[in-house]
Design a protein around this motif. Sequence first.
Motif, PDB file in Angstrom:
ATOM      1  N   PHE C  39       0.824  -1.218   0.000  1.00 10.11           N
ATOM      2  CA  PHE C  39       0.000   0.000   0.000  1.00 10.11           C
ATOM      3  C   PHE C  39       0.850   1.257   0.000  1.00 10.11           C
ATOM      4  CE2 PHE C  39      -2.366  -3.155   2.427  1.00 10.11           C
ATOM      5  CZ  PHE C  39      -3.347  -3.371   1.492  1.00 10.11           C
ATOM      6  N   SER C 113       0.114 -10.666  -1.069  1.00  7.83           N
ATOM      7  CA  SER C 113      -1.092 -10.329  -0.316  1.00  7.83           C
ATOM      8  C   SER C 113      -1.789  -9.128  -0.937  1.00  7.83           C
ATOM      9  CB  SER C 113      -0.748 -10.059   1.137  1.00  7.83           C
ATOM     10  OG  SER C 113       0.204  -9.025   1.239  1.00  7.83           O
ATOM     11  N   ALA C 117      -5.540  -9.240  -2.430  1.00  8.51           N
ATOM     12  CA  ALA C 117      -6.554  -8.323  -1.918  1.00  8.51           C
ATOM     13  C   ALA C 117      -7.185  -7.515  -3.048  1.00  8.51           C
ATOM     14  CB  ALA C 117      -5.937  -7.394  -0.878  1.00  8.51           C
ATOM     15  N   GLN C 120      -9.820  -9.203  -5.251  1.00  6.62           N
ATOM     16  CA  GLN C 120     -11.184  -9.390  -4.750  1.00  6.62           C
ATOM     17  C   GLN C 120     -12.166  -8.440  -5.411  1.00  6.62           C
ATOM     18  OE1 GLN C 120     -11.614 -12.071  -2.778  1.00  6.62           O
ATOM     19  NE2 GLN C 120      -9.406 -12.228  -3.105  1.00  6.62           N
ATOM     20  N   SER C 121     -11.674  -7.267  -5.808  1.00  4.83           N
ATOM     21  CA  SER C 121     -12.633  -6.335  -6.408  1.00  4.83           C
ATOM     22  C   SER C 121     -12.222  -5.938  -7.824  1.00  4.83           C
ATOM     23  CB  SER C 121     -12.785  -5.096  -5.524  1.00  4.83           C
ATOM     24  OG  SER C 121     -11.527  -4.580  -5.162  1.00  4.83           O
TER      25      SER C 121
ATOM     26  N   GLY D  37     -15.684  -3.007  -1.950  1.00 10.42           N
ATOM     27  CA  GLY D  37     -14.477  -3.768  -1.643  1.00 10.42           C
ATOM     28  C   GLY D  37     -13.663  -3.099  -0.547  1.00 10.42           C
ATOM     29  N   TYR D  38     -12.601  -3.777  -0.149  1.00  7.58           N
ATOM     30  CA  TYR D  38     -11.815  -3.288   0.974  1.00  7.58           C
ATOM     31  C   TYR D  38     -11.129  -1.960   0.665  1.00  7.58           C
ATOM     32  CZ  TYR D  38      -8.344  -3.024   4.644  1.00  7.58           C
ATOM     33  OH  TYR D  38      -7.580  -2.591   5.688  1.00  7.58           O
ATOM     34  N   PHE D  39     -10.499  -1.845  -0.489  1.00  8.80           N
ATOM     35  CA  PHE D  39      -9.784  -0.608  -0.828  1.00  8.80           C
ATOM     36  C   PHE D  39     -10.737   0.521  -1.132  1.00  8.80           C
ATOM     37  CE2 PHE D  39      -7.116  -4.059  -2.426  1.00  8.80           C
ATOM     38  CZ  PHE D  39      -6.114  -3.938  -1.493  1.00  8.80           C
ATOM     39  N   SER D 113      -8.884 -10.557   2.947  1.00 10.72           N
ATOM     40  CA  SER D 113      -7.708 -10.320   2.111  1.00 10.72           C
ATOM     41  C   SER D 113      -7.110  -8.942   2.403  1.00 10.72           C
ATOM     42  CB  SER D 113      -8.064 -10.452   0.643  1.00 10.72           C
ATOM     43  OG  SER D 113      -9.099  -9.543   0.306  1.00 10.72           O
ATOM     44  N   GLY D 114      -7.969  -7.974   2.614  1.00  5.95           N
ATOM     45  CA  GLY D 114      -7.464  -6.650   2.950  1.00  5.95           C
ATOM     46  C   GLY D 114      -6.676  -6.664   4.236  1.00  5.95           C
ATOM     47  N   ILE D 116      -5.185  -9.196   5.704  1.00  3.88           N
ATOM     48  CA  ILE D 116      -3.925  -9.930   5.554  1.00  3.88           C
ATOM     49  C   ILE D 116      -2.905  -9.049   4.845  1.00  3.88           C
ATOM     50  CG2 ILE D 116      -2.835 -11.868   4.369  1.00  3.88           C
ATOM     51  CD1 ILE D 116      -5.421 -13.463   4.933  1.00  3.88           C
ATOM     52  N   ALA D 117      -3.360  -8.358   3.803  1.00  4.65           N
ATOM     53  CA  ALA D 117      -2.424  -7.512   3.057  1.00  4.65           C
ATOM     54  C   ALA D 117      -1.880  -6.387   3.939  1.00  4.65           C
ATOM     55  CB  ALA D 117      -3.116  -6.934   1.825  1.00  4.65           C
ATOM     56  N   GLU D 118      -2.750  -5.743   4.674  1.00  2.26           N
ATOM     57  CA  GLU D 118      -2.273  -4.634   5.514  1.00  2.26           C
ATOM     58  C   GLU D 118      -1.379  -5.151   6.638  1.00  2.26           C
ATOM     59  OE1 GLU D 118      -3.477  -1.088   5.248  1.00  2.26           O
ATOM     60  OE2 GLU D 118      -5.674  -1.307   5.088  1.00  2.26           O
ATOM     61  N   GLN D 120       0.874  -7.208   6.448  1.00  4.21           N
ATOM     62  CA  GLN D 120       2.258  -7.400   5.997  1.00  4.21           C
ATOM     63  C   GLN D 120       3.154  -6.225   6.365  1.00  4.21           C
ATOM     64  OE1 GLN D 120       2.919 -10.467   4.842  1.00  4.21           O
ATOM     65  NE2 GLN D 120       0.736 -10.719   5.217  1.00  4.21           N
ATOM     66  N   SER D 121       2.553  -5.044   6.468  1.00  2.00           N
ATOM     67  CA  SER D 121       3.415  -3.897   6.784  1.00  2.00           C
ATOM     68  C   SER D 121       2.971  -3.186   8.063  1.00  2.00           C
ATOM     69  CB  SER D 121       3.444  -2.925   5.599  1.00  2.00           C
ATOM     70  OG  SER D 121       2.136  -2.614   5.182  1.00  2.00           O
ATOM     71  N   PHE D 129      -4.642  -9.335  14.452  1.00  2.00           N
ATOM     72  CA  PHE D 129      -5.317 -10.276  13.560  1.00  2.00           C
ATOM     73  C   PHE D 129      -5.120 -11.712  14.049  1.00  2.00           C
ATOM     74  CE2 PHE D 129      -5.489 -12.963   9.776  1.00  2.00           C
ATOM     75  CZ  PHE D 129      -6.685 -12.564   9.208  1.00  2.00           C
ATOM     76  N   GLN D 130      -3.891 -12.033  14.389  1.00  2.00           N
ATOM     77  CA  GLN D 130      -3.579 -13.360  14.928  1.00  2.00           C
ATOM     78  C   GLN D 130      -4.437 -13.669  16.148  1.00  2.00           C
ATOM     79  OE1 GLN D 130      -1.818 -16.067  14.386  1.00  2.00           O
ATOM     80  NE2 GLN D 130      -1.165 -15.304  12.377  1.00  2.00           N
ATOM     81  N   LEU D 176     -10.161 -16.989  -1.410  1.00  2.00           N
ATOM     82  CA  LEU D 176      -9.538 -15.783  -1.950  1.00  2.00           C
ATOM     83  C   LEU D 176      -9.088 -15.954  -3.392  1.00  2.00           C
ATOM     84  CD1 LEU D 176      -7.506 -14.700   1.176  1.00  2.00           C
ATOM     85  CD2 LEU D 176      -9.723 -13.871   0.381  1.00  2.00           C
TER      86      LEU D 176
END
Lengths: 199, 199, 199, 199
Positions: C39, C113, C117, C120-121, D37-39, D113-114, D116-118, D120-121, D129-130, D176
């Motif tokens: 991102f 990832s 993500a 999905q859209s 969607g997430y974004f 998915s969003g 999980i992607a976020e 990562q950083s 999340f865990q 996913l």
Amino acid sequence: MIEPALYDGEASEGTRRSRASHKAILQAAAEVVRERGYFGASIEEIAARAGTGKQTIYRWWRAKPYLCLELYGLLVPATALEVDSGSLRGDYEAILRRLLKFYRTTPAAALLSGLIAESQSDPALAEAFQRRIVGQRRHLLIDPLARARERGEIDEAFDQALAADLFTAAVWHRLLLGSARAEKRFVAGLLETLFGERS
Amino acid sequence: MIEPALYDGEASEGTRRSRASHKAILQAAAEVVRERGYFGASIEEIAARAGTGKQTIYRWWRAKPYLCLELYGLLVPATALEVDSGSLRGDYEAILRRLLKFYRTTPAAALLSGLIAESQSDPALAEAFQRRIVGQRRHLLIDPLARARERGEIDEAFDQALAADLFTAAVWHRLLLGSARAEKRFVAGLLETLFGERS
Amino acid sequence: MIEPALYDGEASEGTRRSRASHKAILQAAAEVVRERGYFGASIEEIAARAGTGKQTIYRWWRAKPYLCLELYGLLVPATALEVDSGSLRGDYEAILRRLLKFYRTTPAAALLSGLIAESQSDPALAEAFQRRIVGQRRHLLIDPLARARERGEIDEAFDQALAADLFTAAVWHRLLLGSARAEKRFVAGLLETLFGERS
Amino acid sequence: MIEPALYDGEASEGTRRSRASHKAILQAAAEVVRERGYFGASIEEIAARAGTGKQTIYRWWRAKPYLCLELYGLLVPATALEVDSGSLRGDYEAILRRLLKFYRTTPAAALLSGLIAESQSDPALAEAFQRRIVGQRRHLLIDPLARARERGEIDEAFDQALAADLFTAAVWHRLLLGSARAEKRFVAGLLETLFGERS
DNA sequence: CAATAAACGAGACGGTACGTCCCGTCTTCAG
DNA sequence: CTGAAGACGGGACGTACCGTCTCGTTTATTG
């Protein structure tokens, strides 16, 4: 204050406005305006610094400019301009020096310009500003002129109101625009222009 | 403009400033200031009305007051105050009437008070205001005085700079504080005070 | 690249794509994604770092995810997963270790990832992702299974596609969710579950 | 909610969180994520649809992913996965069917998915999340395995945690990446691989 | 060997959303 | 039953990037 606020003990029913809060708010406002300028001052910070809730401010003042209007009024103790040196020139010289010192030592310049600016789009504020600041100021400036008239220093044709206005205009112009003109020359020049060559 | 902006088609590297946007922004700013006053005017609304992005405004002006400074400058065409009636009194009468009309027909009062107020806590703005508004104004007021000196209407002892400042102070004071004093009397009185009973 | 881009000298009319820019962009993208995550990576920064204009990026990739898709493809050299150790277990052990190392040393996790993500859209992206990443991966995982079938290590009833999918699922799950499970145990456990107790 | 927020009327000092706003925000977030969607989901639109100010969102959630984390948690009622059919195979079949239905009927895939992607950083998000999603999920998957162990369906050597992780991995991978594999075959194949040939 | 046409770097443009600050109002609870 | 504390809906701030759109400039065939 805009309306003759009731203080604890002054009147009958219920609890009355807290003297302590009132004072703390004005004091905090003075500090914040001094530090951040008129725009930079927020009700939120004033409340926090005064240790009051915001609502307590809004309960007593319609908005920031009205609080500032009262604050401005308090910064100039009414007596500060009352002098009677025996001569017109002497009176005005004294007033002028006191004013210049007053503006050097208080956040009055920031308040003044802010209030004038807000007055442009708030007629109610403009009216209050006229009545409470300009009007009072004019009185104090006209007193010495009236005495001078009695003493015969100036004659009937002299436009006292105009002179008072021009005096205020000159002082505020100098204050707000920070003309680099040396103070001594400014004082002498202004008085000469208003009242004549020598005196 | 503050710096001699480069427009499409002028020399140098990269992309150029859009003349159309620049103009649209200033026009929108004038409208919004007229409608809502200095404080009420938001960059967001100016951008929306100009049909530009906010960034386009921030790209070329540091902040609202700097945009307003340029706008103020454009409202007074430099030539508007240049007159030469042959006499000092005539020149100043003309200037005064034009100024009063100018302020009646443009949002200049709102701009002026806002700029002065913001200048109190922004030295860079104060400096720019001095240079671009006050300085230019002073020049225009001193020209007639210089001509009068050449004609012998006033002598060497007359403080031209002070007279110019007092004139500006009086006009702005009247403008911003809306003194109810009748215009005719104000004009006559001010000129008499500055230049003597008759002239 | 998504479409077989034409490079300088490859074809006929007009100017052709610059090999140098193409490479610089992908390299910059890899850096930026590594530093800021999926991102956090902006086209603007990638362009700046690659020393190209933004348009040069948009000319060749529809948007960030498509650039990232190509970048992901380049991070895994196709040959990296091709092994033939003689046994199914051996092949998969090798593949697994290489994959884990690959993800440890490249920004692939962030890319993966992010791409999932965005898929999905964005159905078109999802399709491209399937074709270019998942599909290719599946092939490489099915090859060892096919060889094992020929050797008789697994029988007809063994669902090769399912095993390949589960393998990928397990690896990506571990990668993206960072399970704390010790690597050795993970490797052994996964293979046992997929292919039986010992082999 | 991430921290046990205080609502109107609950204990402690000062003003309390508004239950109504909290609910409206989560509901609006669910809608917007489903639609865009997430974004595509922006805090601005969520606030507008919830009829709240943006600040009210930022007051209670650090950023979009944290809001989405809570939202995800609310989409899966904790009881949804609790089954006890009497057999391991039966339990997991039930869980699997419920999960697949859950993902078909909620915006959970976009959220997942969003997030999980976020993650990562954003290590803090990864940790949350865990703890809140993965951990809880693992528990629910291990319960049936523990019961199976008691019944003697599986022995001590069976790695329950690994099986639970692989199950989750397979389901999320399918979700996913939208593998076209027929659902019936997927269910049967996955369970066979994890728990043995027939049951 | 110009002419020319595309791709290039640069970056301004109209926009959207960000996350923050503060407004003025409303609600809660401690003193 | 006041008043501090502060949450609320709202509006604007100034910033970051988006993807598109000119600008000259370079570059490499093609006429």
